[in-house]
Design a protein around this motif. Structure first.
Motif, PDB file in Angstrom:
ATOM      1  N   GLN F 141       0.917  -1.206   0.068  1.00  0.00           N
ATOM      2  CA  GLN F 141      -0.040   0.062   0.018  1.00  0.00           C
ATOM      3  C   GLN F 141       0.885   1.207   0.132  1.00  0.00           C
ATOM      4  O   GLN F 141       1.748   1.454   0.725  1.00  0.00           O
ATOM      5  CB  GLN F 141      -0.698   0.075   1.267  1.00  0.00           C
ATOM      6  N   GLU F 142       0.665   2.190  -0.866  1.00  0.00           N
ATOM      7  CA  GLU F 142       1.506   3.471  -0.851  1.00  0.00           C
ATOM      8  C   GLU F 142       0.673   4.669  -0.207  1.00  0.00           C
ATOM      9  O   GLU F 142      -0.473   4.903  -0.478  1.00  0.00           O
ATOM     10  CB  GLU F 142       1.629   3.632  -2.495  1.00  0.00           C
ATOM     11  N   ILE F 143       1.488   5.217   0.425  1.00  0.00           N
ATOM     12  CA  ILE F 143       0.983   6.406   1.324  1.00  0.00           C
ATOM     13  C   ILE F 143       1.732   7.610   1.003  1.00  0.00           C
ATOM     14  O   ILE F 143       3.101   7.669   1.169  1.00  0.00           O
ATOM     15  CB  ILE F 143       1.118   6.244   2.820  1.00  0.00           C
ATOM     16  N   LYS F 144       1.230   8.692   0.501  1.00  0.00           N
ATOM     17  CA  LYS F 144       1.916  10.033   0.443  1.00  0.00           C
ATOM     18  C   LYS F 144       0.924  11.060   0.636  1.00  0.00           C
ATOM     19  O   LYS F 144      -0.307  11.179   0.032  1.00  0.00           O
ATOM     20  CB  LYS F 144       2.444   9.934  -1.315  1.00  0.00           C
ATOM     21  N   LEU F 145       1.217  11.701   1.781  1.00  0.00           N
ATOM     22  CA  LEU F 145       0.227  12.703   2.273  1.00  0.00           C
ATOM     23  C   LEU F 145       0.468  13.992   2.042  1.00  0.00           C
ATOM     24  O   LEU F 145       1.696  14.364   1.740  1.00  0.00           O
ATOM     25  CB  LEU F 145      -0.142  12.349   3.794  1.00  0.00           C
ATOM     26  N   ASP F 146      -0.387  14.832   2.237  1.00  0.00           N
ATOM     27  CA  ASP F 146      -0.316  16.290   2.392  1.00  0.00           C
ATOM     28  C   ASP F 146       0.614  17.073   3.260  1.00  0.00           C
ATOM     29  O   ASP F 146       0.722  16.040   4.463  1.00  0.00           O
ATOM     30  CB  ASP F 146      -1.711  17.130   2.545  1.00  0.00           C
ATOM     31  N   ALA F 147       1.215  17.833   3.122  1.00  0.00           N
ATOM     32  CA  ALA F 147       2.202  18.446   4.241  1.00  0.00           C
ATOM     33  C   ALA F 147       1.297  18.933   5.412  1.00  0.00           C
ATOM     34  O   ALA F 147       0.052  19.281   5.395  1.00  0.00           O
ATOM     35  CB  ALA F 147       2.699  19.701   3.726  1.00  0.00           C
ATOM     36  N   GLY F 148       1.659  18.088   6.672  1.00  0.00           N
ATOM     37  CA  GLY F 148       1.185  18.351   7.935  1.00  0.00           C
ATOM     38  C   GLY F 148       0.236  17.119   8.196  1.00  0.00           C
ATOM     39  O   GLY F 148      -0.366  16.959   9.354  1.00  0.00           O
ATOM     40  N   GLU F 149      -0.067  16.331   7.229  1.00  0.00           N
ATOM     41  CA  GLU F 149      -0.627  15.009   7.606  1.00  0.00           C
ATOM     42  C   GLU F 149       0.233  14.014   8.031  1.00  0.00           C
ATOM     43  O   GLU F 149       1.149  13.902   7.616  1.00  0.00           O
ATOM     44  CB  GLU F 149      -1.553  14.558   6.228  1.00  0.00           C
ATOM     45  N   ALA F 150      -0.235  13.106   8.812  1.00  0.00           N
ATOM     46  CA  ALA F 150       0.759  11.799   9.260  1.00  0.00           C
ATOM     47  C   ALA F 150      -0.032  10.613   9.168  1.00  0.00           C
ATOM     48  O   ALA F 150      -1.347  10.656   9.301  1.00  0.00           O
ATOM     49  CB  ALA F 150       1.106  12.097  10.773  1.00  0.00           C
ATOM     50  N   VAL F 151       0.751   9.493   9.194  1.00  0.00           N
ATOM     51  CA  VAL F 151      -0.011   8.053   9.089  1.00  0.00           C
ATOM     52  C   VAL F 151       0.505   7.557  10.122  1.00  0.00           C
ATOM     53  O   VAL F 151       1.959   7.577  10.555  1.00  0.00           O
ATOM     54  CB  VAL F 151       0.345   7.468   7.838  1.00  0.00           C
ATOM     55  N   VAL F 152       0.167   6.757  11.224  1.00  0.00           N
ATOM     56  CA  VAL F 152       0.273   6.251  12.308  1.00  0.00           C
ATOM     57  C   VAL F 152      -0.040   4.489  12.047  1.00  0.00           C
ATOM     58  O   VAL F 152      -0.991   4.398  11.533  1.00  0.00           O
ATOM     59  CB  VAL F 152      -0.470   6.543  13.608  1.00  0.00           C
ATOM     60  N   TYR F 153       1.026   3.684  11.991  1.00  0.00           N
ATOM     61  CA  TYR F 153       0.733   2.448  11.594  1.00  0.00           C
ATOM     62  C   TYR F 153       1.507   1.466  12.467  1.00  0.00           C
ATOM     63  O   TYR F 153       2.477   1.817  13.096  1.00  0.00           O
ATOM     64  CB  TYR F 153       1.133   2.000  10.243  1.00  0.00           C
ATOM     65  N   SER F 154       1.069   0.375  12.576  1.00  0.00           N
ATOM     66  CA  SER F 154       1.626  -0.956  13.667  1.00  0.00           C
ATOM     67  C   SER F 154       3.181  -1.038  13.184  1.00  0.00           C
ATOM     68  O   SER F 154       3.651  -1.318  11.820  1.00  0.00           O
ATOM     69  CB  SER F 154       1.019  -2.296  13.372  1.00  0.00           C
ATOM     70  N   ALA F 155       3.929  -0.828  14.076  1.00  0.00           N
ATOM     71  CA  ALA F 155       5.477  -1.026  13.728  1.00  0.00           C
ATOM     72  C   ALA F 155       5.789  -2.669  13.380  1.00  0.00           C
ATOM     73  O   ALA F 155       6.976  -2.713  13.259  1.00  0.00           O
ATOM     74  CB  ALA F 155       6.461  -0.331  14.916  1.00  0.00           C
ATOM     75  N   ASN F 156       4.957  -3.476  13.536  1.00  0.00           N
ATOM     76  CA  ASN F 156       5.346  -4.762  13.530  1.00  0.00           C
ATOM     77  C   ASN F 156       5.223  -5.223  11.946  1.00  0.00           C
ATOM     78  O   ASN F 156       5.515  -6.355  11.410  1.00  0.00           O
ATOM     79  CB  ASN F 156       4.339  -5.861  14.106  1.00  0.00           C
ATOM     80  N   SER F 157       4.831  -4.121  11.014  1.00  0.00           N
ATOM     81  CA  SER F 157       4.489  -4.443   9.603  1.00  0.00           C
ATOM     82  C   SER F 157       5.883  -4.330   8.845  1.00  0.00           C
ATOM     83  O   SER F 157       6.874  -3.432   9.339  1.00  0.00           O
ATOM     84  CB  SER F 157       3.738  -3.649   9.197  1.00  0.00           C
ATOM     85  N   LEU F 158       6.213  -4.940   7.758  1.00  0.00           N
ATOM     86  CA  LEU F 158       7.344  -4.611   6.939  1.00  0.00           C
ATOM     87  C   LEU F 158       6.933  -3.436   6.127  1.00  0.00           C
ATOM     88  O   LEU F 158       5.805  -3.142   5.742  1.00  0.00           O
ATOM     89  CB  LEU F 158       7.425  -5.658   5.896  1.00  0.00           C
ATOM     90  N   HIS F 159       7.978  -2.216   5.815  1.00  0.00           N
ATOM     91  CA  HIS F 159       7.604  -1.283   5.375  1.00  0.00           C
ATOM     92  C   HIS F 159       8.839  -0.713   4.464  1.00  0.00           C
ATOM     93  O   HIS F 159      10.070  -1.326   4.993  1.00  0.00           O
ATOM     94  CB  HIS F 159       6.923  -0.117   6.241  1.00  0.00           C
ATOM     95  N   ARG F 160       8.736   0.193   3.829  1.00  0.00           N
ATOM     96  CA  ARG F 160       9.879   0.772   3.125  1.00  0.00           C
ATOM     97  C   ARG F 160       9.675   2.090   2.515  1.00  0.00           C
ATOM     98  O   ARG F 160       8.269   2.478   2.575  1.00  0.00           O
ATOM     99  CB  ARG F 160      10.298   0.133   1.724  1.00  0.00           C
ATOM    100  N   VAL F 161      10.512   3.190   2.345  1.00  0.00           N
ATOM    101  CA  VAL F 161      10.280   4.412   1.527  1.00  0.00           C
ATOM    102  C   VAL F 161      10.812   4.041  -0.030  1.00  0.00           C
ATOM    103  O   VAL F 161      11.866   3.844  -0.148  1.00  0.00           O
ATOM    104  CB  VAL F 161      11.066   5.316   2.087  1.00  0.00           C
ATOM    105  N   ALA F 162       9.884   4.381  -0.903  1.00  0.00           N
ATOM    106  CA  ALA F 162       9.980   4.161  -2.170  1.00  0.00           C
ATOM    107  C   ALA F 162      11.327   5.323  -2.641  1.00  0.00           C
ATOM    108  O   ALA F 162      11.423   6.534  -2.222  1.00  0.00           O
ATOM    109  CB  ALA F 162       9.081   4.378  -3.122  1.00  0.00           C
TER     110      ALA F 162
END
Lengths: 225, 225, 225, 225, 225, 225
Positions: F141-162
């Motif tokens: 799932q790709e997440i790219k938010l507006d300036a000032g928005e945040a995503v909070v997500y379970s730290a147990n997941s695999l993730h990366r920054v493209a």
């Protein structure tokens, strides 16, 4: 400690059972107690000739399973075959705590005694004494109910039956394994269900769905079905 | 790791079983192992023709269920049908850990292997090698018991059977699902029961009642009956 | 629900605190309540000018920490700074449940409210009404204690303070985070400690050691020190 | 029961500490024991004049915190200031179990004793007796290590120090609260970490990532950091 | 929320089942829903004349039990008899959450619904609409699979079936009680098993044994077999 | 996996922070990663000269603590000092899982990473690539938010920054230890709080009290304050 009083049978149904028990044979109640409890148990108990349920058992258990308050309060998973106990003048059952595991003999699987239940069968004015006495936060609480009423209470409490001084106390005693082991969660589920019932006519479908989701998902988290 | 040594059968009873096994057919033990365990298992196993228990099984399981030390130590809920294993010179069972779930085929329900048990059937001087070797805190512990004695030990440990170099090692091996899953609580219950037995002749009834309440209520908190 | 009544101060010590509070400023108690509780809280509360403990706080907290019954019953890990509440005629605190988390502002760390405690400061004959009323298994239980006595009870219960109709009810109210979160285990530990105290003069050292091992190991299993 | 032997200091470092302790004052060890343990404790203990850590404490604790085996085995969250104990001929410490909670006085926060640790300071040939004796599955296990070696073991076990019959036994004793309370999970984490270390050179990055995810997520599930 | 897509049947096998269902009688699906779910359920369901499994049930359940991905992902302990659901144009199933407990009538024991499963039987191009829509972290996720594919997903989620606007949507719906209740542990076990499969060809036997010990001992810690 | 998108800062506030960061020194981001994560981390990170919080940290953390959705969703107990990360063209952060424990050096206590949070600071049209990519049930799932928005997500997941392919991606990254460890209970509490908010205007006080009791008592059961 959790405790709830229930109307299980009508007075007439209770009286009918009392009559049926007239033809039963009553034997020393020590036969179904072990350890410390056996030392202090002085009552009679309806003799069981077969290991399976009688039609009387089945009527009683069906009435219990159909009781919606019992279901919401105790989440019964297993109900033991009742003991029909009889206390004549001078008889009593001293202070004891119920064993954590019952059954396991005669083909019936062992089960955990989360709750004890006493269903009063004789009208309270037909005998003196015979109160169920439970040690609670404020000391001893005495319970003597109408014929057909039952008290369901945590089996981990110290309790006793006070001496009968007149008449005959007849009661059905059983134990319940709950499918929700932790009493703290059981109380939350009970509260939540009552809140949902009260709120249902007033809130919209999406809020009710959210409450129902809470209730089912908390139950799913803990239930041993 | 929990471990207990038990006297399950008399030497004479063990000898009687050894004789009965003379007429059994023994097949490759790999048939009842999976995964890594199968790779390192080199022994023989009494062939079972039917899925149900034989009279030999029933005698053995009855002796185990009647063993009061086993009951207080392991709180057995389910006992697997024993494997009768036979190690001839050169045979051994390499280091492995028991699978967490067994059964589930042939009509028997699956169960959790909290404990493994080896009941030694052949007299220890009738064979060389064949020690049960368990990896413990101090490295490997070797166990070789008298005929009729058994060792019950946590199935989560690494263990093996050392090569037999002379004679024949006959043993009955089984697994136990405990009704008290957490070994830390099992140890407290075991200690409490032994303390109560030792204290009973000396303390008054109300103190004994309080101890019994502790024991039953701790058991009630955790038991999976 | 767990509940215990304690003697915390002598009547004289309580009277001394009542005198000291004479010079305090009392403000609307709503300032320290949130949500539903604020709606039904109609009392006064001693104003705190600094965030830290006063010498009065320190004396009270020291008396509580030194109370051996409180320690064995509640395993207190954290005690909140007390609220000194004052109910004049017409004041009351309607039915509410205490929030699960308190503190967290003004430098004090947040804590969990396992227990609420009311320490009665005014002599019971100096005011009418003002009972602490807790919803228990049998409905509402009224509690009105001597000056210097306190009731410690599960904060998860519904409770209220009945309207005062004469005189002034002064009390210190505090909350306790227990280092044993599960009330079911707390009760077992409390029972075990009392059993050990009763048994100690009568049993030999090895049995006492075994009981002590049970107690410490059960505590170790659950404690959040 | 979990147990691990560690090399914490070199023999030379241990000898250096022994020299430093020459100038310490040693007092009756009963001062830091309570209950049953005090009754059976007959040793000397280095007197502490201040409540905070000395430079000796800091060196020792730093050596422990840097020990990678200790970290993987015990997940230490808190290490108590060590007791420097001294046993002269005739001294011993009878069988006892460590209290579940220590500290809480003199500014140090209370902590849970998951592990006890004995760091041997005197060379084993400089004294007779003085073994640390731990009751394990096979009865008593005797432990006497080289100077600079330590044994870390579950504090829930019964253990004792055998009488010293010649020379002087010097040791540093401390206790550890683990950030992984459940010893069953600690063992899995320890096994997993060792498996990962062994597998790392051989497996590809995505498999290692999956193993690392298992390890971190299991730790996340249980850790009390 | 956990979710996994599986190939359970070949397209040909699915087509065969679709044919068999031609001869079934379909009745209002509300008959098997309760509470809020019944209000929003507008579909048809294959009528069951007997309470036991049909040969069709048995084939489906056998295919599920043999599915190794399902076993490693869901640790199925109990699989409900499937509902064969049929949505004709205009039918849908509004948003709901599945009850935590199902069964318990007609001889089948009650079970916990850890997972719901939809096995798509009709080819996706044979109908429009009819997506299974699950509320996930990013809002609604639509799922429409090939004939013979199934989605297994946490039953604690809000989900619905979108209205069918053309053709007929045929699916088998069932529920699974997992023998690993905690989804957080299930994920670790699934990851560990996949890591072991990938590592097996590359690592030596002792490392594989250590990984296998981790896997079995973590499973043993939590499994309800 | 739990995930929530929040508006934390206005676009103007975010822009202000971007300006402030102009004067910071950015260093290799590997300095704050360990193990596998360090191998795949290719970004820059705002250099911290002191261990304590800057005024920028304090503004950010205050905005997070005041966010009511974050409080109801995540029950934050501890928020780490943010990393200000900067990705220039060609930089990326490969797939990894966050360590379960962070902190513990430089005076900050160790904490558990229940959630990771990325607060996007640069407007999304000012750079290409740089999506936060989380492995979810349906793949990435790709997440790219507006300036000032945040995503909070379970730290147990695999993730990366493209990889960033144009412009500069500026973000504040932090981790949260929740006071409700079990995500399954967190979700129930979140649902219950939203249901209460929706129901409050419509239901009577006693029903609201019952719901509030459920919410507080469930929280009390699990909270680590």
């Amino acid at each position: 400690m959790q405790l709830q009083i229930l109307r299980v049978l009508s007075a007439v149904e209770a009286q009918q059972i009392v009559k049926e028990l007239d033809s039963w044979n009553f034997v020393d109640g020590k036969s179904t107690a072990t350890g410390i409890a056996a030392d202090v148990k002085r009552n009679l108990q309806g003799e069981r000739k077969e290991s399976g349920p009688t039609s009387l058992d089945e009527r009683l258990l069906a009435a219990l399973r159909a009781n919606t308050v019992l279901r919401a309060f105790a989440y019964p998973k297993q109900l033991a075959l009742p003991h029909f106990s009889r206390y004549e003048p001078g008889m009593e059952y001293g202070t004891h705590v119920d064993g954590a595991i019952m059954g396991g003999g005669g083909g019936s699987p062992p089960f955990r005694t989360d709750f004890a239940m006493t269903l009063f069968l004789a009208p309270p004015d037909s005998y003196d004494g015979g109160e169920l006495v439970i040690q609670d936060n404020f000391g001893e609480q005495e319970i003597k109910l109408d014929a057909g009423e039952a008290v369901v209470y945590s089996a981990n409490s110290l309790h006793r039956v006070a001496p009968v001084t007149r008449g005959v106390r007849l009661a059905a005693v059983t134990w319940i394994q709950s499918s929700v082991r932790d009493e703290r969660v059981r109380e939350i589920l009970f509260d939540l269900q009552r809140a949902m019932s009260a709120a249902t006519p007033k809130i919209d479908a999406s809020t009710l769905l959210l409450l129902s989701k809470c209730h089912q998902n908390l139950l799913r988290l803990v239930v041993e079905p």
